[in-house]
Design a protein around this motif. Sequence first.
Motif, PDB file in Angstrom:
ATOM      1  N   ASP A   1       0.830  -1.207   0.000  1.00 41.33           N
ATOM      2  CA  ASP A   1       0.000   0.000   0.000  1.00 41.33           C
ATOM      3  C   ASP A   1       0.866   1.259   0.000  1.00 41.33           C
ATOM      4  OD1 ASP A   1      -2.193  -1.626  -0.012  1.00 41.33           O
ATOM      5  OD2 ASP A   1      -2.669  -1.366   2.110  1.00 41.33           O
ATOM      6  N   TRP A   2       1.976   1.210   0.723  1.00 45.20           N
ATOM      7  CA  TRP A   2       2.913   2.347   0.699  1.00 45.20           C
ATOM      8  C   TRP A   2       3.399   2.586  -0.723  1.00 45.20           C
ATOM      9  CZ3 TRP A   2       8.156   1.561  -0.616  1.00 45.20           C
ATOM     10  CH2 TRP A   2       8.929   2.722  -0.582  1.00 45.20           C
ATOM     11  N   ALA A   3       3.822   1.529  -1.401  1.00 48.24           N
ATOM     12  CA  ALA A   3       4.329   1.666  -2.766  1.00 48.24           C
ATOM     13  C   ALA A   3       3.249   2.194  -3.706  1.00 48.24           C
ATOM     14  CB  ALA A   3       4.850   0.320  -3.265  1.00 48.24           C
ATOM     15  N   ALA A   4       2.020   1.763  -3.484  1.00 50.31           N
ATOM     16  CA  ALA A   4       0.909   2.186  -4.349  1.00 50.31           C
ATOM     17  C   ALA A   4       0.607   3.669  -4.191  1.00 50.31           C
ATOM     18  CB  ALA A   4      -0.332   1.358  -4.042  1.00 50.31           C
ATOM     19  N   SER A   5       1.069   4.281  -3.113  1.00 49.40           N
ATOM     20  CA  SER A   5       0.784   5.700  -2.862  1.00 49.40           C
ATOM     21  C   SER A   5       1.875   6.626  -3.397  1.00 49.40           C
ATOM     22  CB  SER A   5       0.626   5.929  -1.351  1.00 49.40           C
ATOM     23  OG  SER A   5       1.893   5.841  -0.689  1.00 49.40           O
ATOM     24  N   LEU A   6       2.923   6.077  -3.992  1.00 46.87           N
ATOM     25  CA  LEU A   6       4.102   6.885  -4.313  1.00 46.87           C
ATOM     26  C   LEU A   6       3.962   7.724  -5.575  1.00 46.87           C
ATOM     27  CD1 LEU A   6       6.951   4.336  -3.464  1.00 46.87           C
ATOM     28  CD2 LEU A   6       6.193   6.316  -2.115  1.00 46.87           C
ATOM     29  N   LEU A   7       3.178   7.283  -6.547  1.00 46.69           N
ATOM     30  CA  LEU A   7       3.058   8.003  -7.809  1.00 46.69           C
ATOM     31  C   LEU A   7       1.617   8.447  -8.035  1.00 46.69           C
ATOM     32  CD1 LEU A   7       5.326   5.895 -10.202  1.00 46.69           C
ATOM     33  CD2 LEU A   7       5.873   8.031  -9.030  1.00 46.69           C
ATOM     34  N   PRO A   8       1.421   9.453  -8.885  1.00 47.39           N
ATOM     35  CA  PRO A   8       0.055   9.941  -9.146  1.00 47.39           C
ATOM     36  C   PRO A   8      -0.839   8.840  -9.697  1.00 47.39           C
ATOM     37  CG  PRO A   8       1.695  11.451 -10.054  1.00 47.39           C
ATOM     38  CD  PRO A   8       2.440  10.218  -9.616  1.00 47.39           C
ATOM     39  N   LEU A   9      -2.117   8.922  -9.365  1.00 52.74           N
ATOM     40  CA  LEU A   9      -3.064   7.919  -9.829  1.00 52.74           C
ATOM     41  C   LEU A   9      -3.154   7.892 -11.347  1.00 52.74           C
ATOM     42  CD1 LEU A   9      -5.962   8.432  -7.250  1.00 52.74           C
ATOM     43  CD2 LEU A   9      -4.264   6.606  -7.295  1.00 52.74           C
ATOM     44  N   SER A  10      -2.814   9.009 -11.987  1.00 53.10           N
ATOM     45  CA  SER A  10      -2.884   9.083 -13.441  1.00 53.10           C
ATOM     46  C   SER A  10      -1.774   8.289 -14.124  1.00 53.10           C
ATOM     47  CB  SER A  10      -2.804  10.544 -13.896  1.00 53.10           C
ATOM     48  OG  SER A  10      -1.606  11.145 -13.424  1.00 53.10           O
TER      49      SER A  10
END
Length: 228
Positions: free
Chosen positions: A64-73
């Motif tokens: 989840d931490w890794a999934a938050s690192l870059l913009p959703l776009s």
Amino acid sequence: MDEITLVLVCKRPVMGVGKQRLVAHFGMEKTQKIAQALLNCALEDAVSWDGPVVIAPASYKDHDWAASLLPLSKKVKIQPQTSGNLGQRLNELDRTLRQDGLKKLIFIGSDAPSLTESDYEACRHALQRHDTVLIPASDGGVALMASRYPWPELAELPWSTDRLGVALADCCRRAGWSVALLEQRSDVDEMADCLRLVALLRNDERSARQQLYTLVCEFIDKTEIEAC
């Protein structure tokens, strides 16, 4: 699917984990801040990457931490690493991504802020003509490793030594692959590498690089900086 995918292999920057050779000089708190700033530079490259991006954190608990690192776009896949030494983890990560249909993979870590847009572009072009592309690191390791085919077994290579770069290139040649070696770059493992960063990043206009430069200058004695 014939796009070139950028794979960022990284650890979550927490105190006491990673960059232990810097702890002796800076202490754990400052080292953690440097590790975060280094990761931000790699993420800056991932945001700019024209193609798919994979973030491979050190363990599943950091998904989840890794999934938050870059913009959703941004088109991003999260693929946590498995256990084993670095060679084993890279082999397993590589196999998993190729099973998902990815073919041309460029692997970077989070400690080579000297990589430039020109380096990535050179790697793209070289990967059209060669099976493997490596950017050697000044300490004998590698700052970037790319391949069109599954990596040969990497577990027995001398990871974290000044013999890794040569050993990796030789391993790929023994597998019958053509290998392109691009211009050498530096990574950050020791105090001397931080001093080198001052000269390398002084005029770098990229935001994360300027933040790293400012941080390193803040942590290093001014007399040492003046000697750079």
